[in-house]
Motif scaffolding. Structure first.
Motif, PDB file in Angstrom:
ATOM      1  N   THR A 143       0.837  -1.201   0.000  1.00 48.99           N
ATOM      2  CA  THR A 143       0.000   0.000   0.000  1.00 48.99           C
ATOM      3  C   THR A 143       0.870   1.249   0.000  1.00 48.99           C
ATOM      4  OG1 THR A 143      -1.723  -1.143   1.227  1.00 48.99           O
ATOM      5  CG2 THR A 143      -1.813   1.261   1.220  1.00 48.99           C
ATOM      6  N   GLY A 144       0.683   2.071  -1.004  1.00 51.97           N
ATOM      7  CA  GLY A 144       1.445   3.308  -1.112  1.00 51.97           C
ATOM      8  C   GLY A 144       2.809   3.159  -1.747  1.00 51.97           C
ATOM      9  N   TYR A 145       3.180   1.918  -2.093  1.00 58.44           N
ATOM     10  CA  TYR A 145       4.478   1.682  -2.709  1.00 58.44           C
ATOM     11  C   TYR A 145       4.320   0.728  -3.885  1.00 58.44           C
ATOM     12  CZ  TYR A 145       9.162   0.064  -3.658  1.00 58.44           C
ATOM     13  OH  TYR A 145      10.333  -0.245  -4.294  1.00 58.44           O
TER      14      TYR A 145
ATOM     15  N   ASN B 257      -6.164   6.160  -7.715  1.00 60.17           N
ATOM     16  CA  ASN B 257      -7.059   5.967  -6.571  1.00 60.17           C
ATOM     17  C   ASN B 257      -6.322   6.309  -5.273  1.00 60.17           C
ATOM     18  OD1 ASN B 257      -8.804   5.128  -4.588  1.00 60.17           O
ATOM     19  ND2 ASN B 257      -9.154   3.112  -5.456  1.00 60.17           N
ATOM     20  N   TRP B 258      -6.326   7.567  -4.914  1.00 56.42           N
ATOM     21  CA  TRP B 258      -5.586   8.040  -3.743  1.00 56.42           C
ATOM     22  C   TRP B 258      -6.180   7.498  -2.448  1.00 56.42           C
ATOM     23  CZ3 TRP B 258      -0.981  10.308  -4.008  1.00 56.42           C
ATOM     24  CH2 TRP B 258      -0.596  10.831  -5.246  1.00 56.42           C
ATOM     25  N   GLN B 259      -7.488   7.287  -2.395  1.00 58.95           N
ATOM     26  CA  GLN B 259      -8.127   6.831  -1.160  1.00 58.95           C
ATOM     27  C   GLN B 259      -7.673   5.428  -0.758  1.00 58.95           C
ATOM     28  OE1 GLN B 259     -10.116   8.740   0.772  1.00 58.95           O
ATOM     29  NE2 GLN B 259      -9.857  10.427  -0.641  1.00 58.95           N
ATOM     30  N   ASP B 260      -7.558   4.528  -1.738  1.00 57.14           N
ATOM     31  CA  ASP B 260      -7.293   3.127  -1.421  1.00 57.14           C
ATOM     32  C   ASP B 260      -5.864   2.674  -1.718  1.00 57.14           C
ATOM     33  OD1 ASP B 260      -9.978   2.818  -0.685  1.00 57.14           O
ATOM     34  OD2 ASP B 260     -10.568   2.385  -2.755  1.00 57.14           O
ATOM     35  N   SER B 261      -5.147   3.390  -2.565  1.00 61.98           N
ATOM     36  CA  SER B 261      -3.843   2.902  -3.027  1.00 61.98           C
ATOM     37  C   SER B 261      -2.661   3.722  -2.543  1.00 61.98           C
ATOM     38  CB  SER B 261      -3.834   2.868  -4.560  1.00 61.98           C
ATOM     39  OG  SER B 261      -4.873   2.036  -5.031  1.00 61.98           O
ATOM     40  N   ALA B 262      -2.896   4.751  -1.762  1.00 61.38           N
ATOM     41  CA  ALA B 262      -1.819   5.613  -1.262  1.00 61.38           C
ATOM     42  C   ALA B 262      -1.801   5.557   0.263  1.00 61.38           C
ATOM     43  CB  ALA B 262      -2.023   7.052  -1.737  1.00 61.38           C
ATOM     44  N   VAL B 263      -0.753   6.089   0.839  1.00 64.38           N
ATOM     45  CA  VAL B 263      -0.648   6.199   2.296  1.00 64.38           C
ATOM     46  C   VAL B 263      -1.282   7.522   2.707  1.00 64.38           C
ATOM     47  CG1 VAL B 263       0.929   6.401   4.247  1.00 64.38           C
ATOM     48  CG2 VAL B 263       1.436   4.804   2.393  1.00 64.38           C
TER      49      VAL B 263
ATOM     50  N   ILE C 117       4.737   6.054  -3.607  1.00 62.10           N
ATOM     51  CA  ILE C 117       6.120   5.937  -4.060  1.00 62.10           C
ATOM     52  C   ILE C 117       6.169   4.920  -5.193  1.00 62.10           C
ATOM     53  CG2 ILE C 117       8.480   5.320  -3.404  1.00 62.10           C
ATOM     54  CD1 ILE C 117       7.664   5.934  -0.484  1.00 62.10           C
ATOM     55  N   HIS C 118       6.891   5.255  -6.243  1.00 64.45           N
ATOM     56  CA  HIS C 118       7.120   4.326  -7.349  1.00 64.45           C
ATOM     57  C   HIS C 118       8.625   4.113  -7.503  1.00 64.45           C
ATOM     58  CE1 HIS C 118       3.122   5.904  -8.496  1.00 64.45           C
ATOM     59  NE2 HIS C 118       2.932   4.651  -8.884  1.00 64.45           N
TER      60      HIS C 118
END
Length: 179
Positions: free
Chosen positions: A77-79, A93-99, A114-115
């Protein structure tokens, strides 16, 4: 030039016209000041959101420092261990896939993702195409121990994107590349 009796009331009529004109001018000035205050407030909110985005970048960079190379091969999640071609910050999808770092106390909610700048996830740095910093010598002195050559270390680049959602529907994006 008529007699004074026939000219009575003309001054009153002219005074009323001037009064109406001054009232309209006053209203126009008030509306202009309100618009300028609104613009200044929006600029302040945008600047505050951008500053909060910088805090998101710093948090993400510190998060990266604590991870091992093996951990950084797989998505979490977030990476993402790949560059997600194409990455679109507006449709992501910032709500579910980012920190979500939560609220900063100023009404700004901070997210980051982060990628790893590699073509594929689940592979080591050398097993996939990656954007890498040139190999540099590891070790405190960069010369290794007495008689031993330095060990070259290549480092992958990472793209950190922070999104800040603030008051009055303010949305700001800040992005940085680190290695």
């Amino acid at each position: 030039a008529g007699s004074p009796a026939s000219q009575r009331g003309v001054i009153l009529f002219i005074a009323l016209i001037v009064l109406v004109a001054m009232t309209l001018a006053g209203i126009a000035v008030m509306r202009s000041v309100d618009a300028n205050n609104m613009i200044a407030g929006n600029l302040a909110l945008r600047n505050a959101a951008t500053s909060a985005g910088d805090a998101g970048l710093e948090f993400a960079r510190d998060w990266l420092k604590t991870k091992t190379a093996g951990f950084l091969q797989d998505d979490s999640t977030g990476y993402y261990a790949n560059w997600q071609d194409p990455f679109n910050h507006k449709t992501f999808n910032w709500q579910d896939s980012a920190v979500n770092l939560g609220n900063d106390g100023n009404g700004n909610t901070i997210y980051f993702v982060i990628h790893r700048m590699c073509k594929e996830s689940g592979k080591s740095l050398n097993a996939t195409d990656c954007f890498k910093k040139e190999a540099e010598a590891s070790g405190a002195s960069k010369g290794g121990d007495e008689g031993s050559p330095p060990t070259p270390v290549a480092r992958a680049y990472f793209r950190i994107t922070a999104r800040v959602v603030g008051p009055r529907s303010t949305v700001s994006y800040v992005q940085s590349f680190v290695y």
